[in-house]
Design an enzyme around this catalytic site. Structure first.
Site, PDB file in Angstrom:
ATOM      1  CE1 TYR A   6      -1.303   0.696  13.783  1.00  0.00           C
ATOM      2  CE2 TYR A   6      -0.682  -1.451  13.045  1.00  0.00           C
ATOM      3  CZ  TYR A   6      -0.803  -0.663  14.153  1.00  0.00           C
ATOM      4  OH  TYR A   6       0.858  -0.051  14.687  1.00  0.00           O
ATOM      5  CD  GLN A  17       0.739   4.795  19.643  1.00  0.00           C
ATOM      6  OE1 GLN A  17       0.173   4.768  20.063  1.00  0.00           O
ATOM      7  NE2 GLN A  17       2.272   4.534  19.112  1.00  0.00           N
ATOM      8  CD  GLN A  70      -0.262 -20.226   5.522  1.00  0.00           C
ATOM      9  OE1 GLN A  70      -0.058 -19.751   7.140  1.00  0.00           O
ATOM     10  NE2 GLN A  70       0.159 -20.043   4.863  1.00  0.00           N
ATOM     11  CG  HIS A  92       3.235 -16.354   8.948  1.00  0.00           C
ATOM     12  ND1 HIS A  92       2.820 -15.020   8.009  1.00  0.00           N
ATOM     13  CD2 HIS A  92       2.581 -17.294   7.800  1.00  0.00           C
ATOM     14  CE1 HIS A  92       2.055 -14.770   6.618  1.00  0.00           C
ATOM     15  NE2 HIS A  92       1.882 -16.155   6.296  1.00  0.00           N
ATOM     16  CD  GLU A 108      -5.676 -17.413   7.935  1.00  0.00           C
ATOM     17  OE1 GLU A 108      -4.624 -17.854   8.940  1.00  0.00           O
ATOM     18  OE2 GLU A 108      -5.363 -16.486   7.464  1.00  0.00           O
ATOM     19  CG  HIS A 109      -4.460 -20.090   4.282  1.00  0.00           C
ATOM     20  ND1 HIS A 109      -3.704 -20.128   5.177  1.00  0.00           N
ATOM     21  CD2 HIS A 109      -4.336 -19.285   3.722  1.00  0.00           C
ATOM     22  CE1 HIS A 109      -3.652 -18.527   5.223  1.00  0.00           C
ATOM     23  NE2 HIS A 109      -4.315 -17.984   4.210  1.00  0.00           N
ATOM     24  CG  ASP A 118      -0.344 -15.897   1.849  1.00  0.00           C
ATOM     25  OD1 ASP A 118      -1.399 -15.833   1.936  1.00  0.00           O
ATOM     26  OD2 ASP A 118       1.119 -16.852   2.132  1.00  0.00           O
ATOM     27  CD  GLU A 122     -43.602  -6.462  17.808  1.00  0.00           C
ATOM     28  OE1 GLU A 122     -43.839  -5.632  17.456  1.00  0.00           O
ATOM     29  OE2 GLU A 122     -43.796  -7.604  17.113  1.00  0.00           O
ATOM     30  CG  HIS A 174     -44.561   1.228  15.683  1.00  0.00           C
ATOM     31  ND1 HIS A 174     -43.645   1.801  16.511  1.00  0.00           N
ATOM     32  CD2 HIS A 174     -43.543   0.470  14.713  1.00  0.00           C
ATOM     33  CE1 HIS A 174     -42.362   1.654  16.489  1.00  0.00           C
ATOM     34  NE2 HIS A 174     -42.356   0.744  15.555  1.00  0.00           N
TER      35      HIS A 174
END
Lengths: 436, 436
Positions: free
Chosen positions: A130, A191, A259, A262, A327-328, A361, A415, A420
């Site tokens: 995506y 969608q 950052q 963003h 994250e960074h 990046d 068990e 089995h």
């Protein structure tokens, strides 16, 4: 102004916990809307996708024009200036060179009991990426998602990228072409996720969906998880910079702003062992904000979520960073390798003052899809492994079964799983009959 | 009776698709209940957990008795007969020997531009394993979840295992002890998942939660995903056996039943190139069902979801199996290695007629937590990697930045991320000033 903290202050733990637990994002609850969209796409397929695209993106499509034609892609790619094309090609090449090294090894061995064991990695057959439309339509993200899939050996790689009002991003199409994408659909939102997961007459379903998106896309990915694989649900971006006084405050300031620009919910944190350096960086940030194009976004992020933390020493800096699990993480210190060894939780580490996060990046090579919201405590950035899966292998000989089968039978009975046990016993009886 | 299919029949594709898409499980919608339980545990901590345990498990606890004491664990473990203890120890040893080989390698290299790149793996700090109570309380699952975590290097490993009416399973506690678990809490359900994710005064939060559970546990895991990591949401078990005529129909029959006895929603499929052999297996299943302890469950599973498919040849068998992407795949054929090479999607492969699937449930070595419901198309069984995460590393020199920085700047500008570009430009300007 960002918050200023001092690790020697008596209320530091309370203030640091507040920073750790600050709720930065209020995702709208779109779950009901998304559920309805997915149901509609499952029921009506292409017709639903086309109607929703008309409504949300103001774009009229037909089954034949859901995807860009090869000629359209060529025409869009031709619009990209040479300097941008060269930059994208360099990025693609470096990202590929890094990710090729991630290809995992198969394994096979025979143990002392004569059992041959191992595993084998195989790619997912089809993946859908995506790519958001509008402002957040980043060609670099196309490379970062598609190249690991391509390296993994995914046979069929498609993109869904909405084109509101029909406006395509030529760089996105060029990035798709550079990374082996087969088809680009000009659809988006829940969608698109529904179409990728369940398929329509025109759009074949995929096995794995990755890539960032808005609240609708994120909710749709959560809903189709299980039917297909998904990557993580990305939150707003974060950076933590550990810097000693031997740095240019302006460099650290732009790194923090890279950052902050963003998203108003992004978070930039400086941890330093020198309070005066912290003040100098704060001043440098204000100065840069005066002229920055995205000063409104970056300024809001820095004001609401920015922090400058003074610590006793770099060991304490590492310990605090591990609690954040950023994250960074930039290590702008004299010996970044030594400090890096003390880091236990971080998505990506940038070592030394010549490694601004922005390198990662685009052209560094490592992936820029990284765990946010402290999830580096338990998850990793996107990689080739996300587009592969492992099948375990076991091959018993009669002797191996004789050696370990009785234990399996015992545990099966304990068990209350009689069949089995019988599946082992039937074979052991045969060996006993044969006197083996 | 199971369904009988023949790949040469004209309606085969329709019938096979129906088999592929059969809805085997109707999960009750417990999401609202679970949301309320999680909110309650977040708000009231121990008190909520204790109240809910009283209500659902008819067990009165205090903060002090939420966990088994070391003496209680010793007392329970002492109840395990020697033969079962030995079997569990053999299983633990073999599972550990397999999973140790999964430990991933770190990497580090310097590329031609002088950039040092790589990655490093680190364990999650704390993991929580859920072990169901009652009938589905399997000590083997404790080993299969805890040993990979232990091998990964997880520092703190806890279990939540409900004990309805106070009844503990000694084998579960022994399995926990054998696999390095620090603490076993006698709590279950959504309240246990909430406590593991958010913590209470007594229960420290963890970073990753794994293990099977009922609908409430599954819904709770979905809800806390993001706050902590989770493993897959497991569905009912499946086996697909590819067998030629040179097999004992009874062995194949018990193998099919060993999945069917798990759950009425389990699915067992035989694919064979010999129709008469298929009939013989069907007869053998009926015969075994007559005496099987769990004949009601296994019989319902076999009747409702079982299938015997006759194919032209083994290539076709492999192709059909790949469309199913079974959790467990047995290859009972003359050359299982050759056939295995044609398998692209399966959780675990059991090669040859001396490798019943049940070996893999207990003592084979590979993990028995495997992708169900066709998710082997995109996911893998549980492994050491599920308890580790990868941090990427990048270290630029001035020369490396000079070589690749301009491309990063170009792409940043094309994405309208000015500060990203400036963070590179500030450093490049310095190099230019210095004449480097």
């Amino acid at each position: 102004m960002p918050v200023f903290l001092d690790s020697t202050a008596t209320d530091f733990e309370i203030a640091f916990d507040a920073l750790l637990n600050a709720k930065r994002e209020d995702s709208p609850d779109v779950d009901d809307t998304v559920a309805a969209i997915i149901a509609d796409v499952r029921a009506r397929g292409d017709a639903a996708v086309i109607e929703l695209t008309e409504r949300f993106d103001r774009l009229s499509l037909t089954p034949e024009t859901l995807a860009f034609s090869p000629a359209e892609i060529e025409a869009e790619c031709a619009k990209v200036p040479a300097v941008e094309r060269d930059a994208l090609e360099l990025a693609a090449e470096r990202i590929r060179a890094y990710h090729v090294r991630q290809k995992p090894d198969d394994a096979r061995w025979t143990d002392p009991d004569g059992a041959t064991l191992g595993w084998r990695w195989t790619p997912v057959s089809a993946a859908g990426l995506y790519v958001p439309g509008g402002l957040a339509s980043y060609p670099s993200s196309v490379l970062m998602n598609a190249i690991p899939a391509q390296v993994a050996g995914v046979e069929r790689l498609v993109i869904c990228a909405p084109t509101p009002d029909g406006k395509a991003n030529p760089l996105v199409l060029l990035a798709a072409k550079l990374s082996g994408v087969d088809t680009v659909y000009r659809i988006g939102g829940a969608q698109a996720i529904a179409a990728l997961a369940y398929g329509t007459d025109t759009i074949r379903p995929v096995d794995k969906i990755t890539g960032p998106g808005n609240a609708f896309v994120a909710a749709a990915k959560r809903r189709v998880f299980g039917k297909v694989g998904i990557d993580m649900i990305a939150g707003p971006s974060e950076i933590l910079v550990i810097a000693d006084a031997d740095n240019d405050p302006d460099w650290v300031a732009v790194d923090l702003l890279s950052q902050a620009e963003h998203d108003e919910s992004a978070q930039s944190i400086l941890v330093t062992d020198d309070a005066a350096f912290g003040q100098a960086v704060a001043a440098a940030v204000e100065k840069r904000l005066e002229t920055l194009e995205r000063h409104a976004i970056a300024g809001a992020s820095w004001r609401d979520f920015g922090a400058i933390i003074t610590v006793r020493d770099l060991d304490e800096a590492a310990a605090l960073s591990n609690r954040v699990a950023p994250e960074h993480l930039e290590l702008c210190v004299a010996d970044p390798e030594a400090l890096s060894a003390k880091i236990t939780h971080a998505g990506a580490i940038f070592l030394g003052q010549w490694t601004p996060e922005a390198i990662g990046d685009y052209v560094g090579g490592p992936n820029h899809v990284l765990p946010t919201a402290r999830s580096a405590r338990f998850s990793s950035g996107l990689s080739v492994l996300d587009f592969m899966k492992r099948t375990t292998l076991a091959h018993m000989t009669p002797a191996a079964l004789k050696a370990i089968g009785p234990a399996a039978e015992t545990l099966a009975i304990s068990e209350s799983l009689e069949a089995h046990g019988l599946s082992v016993r039937a074979r052991l009886n045969k060996l006993n009959e044969a006197g083996e």
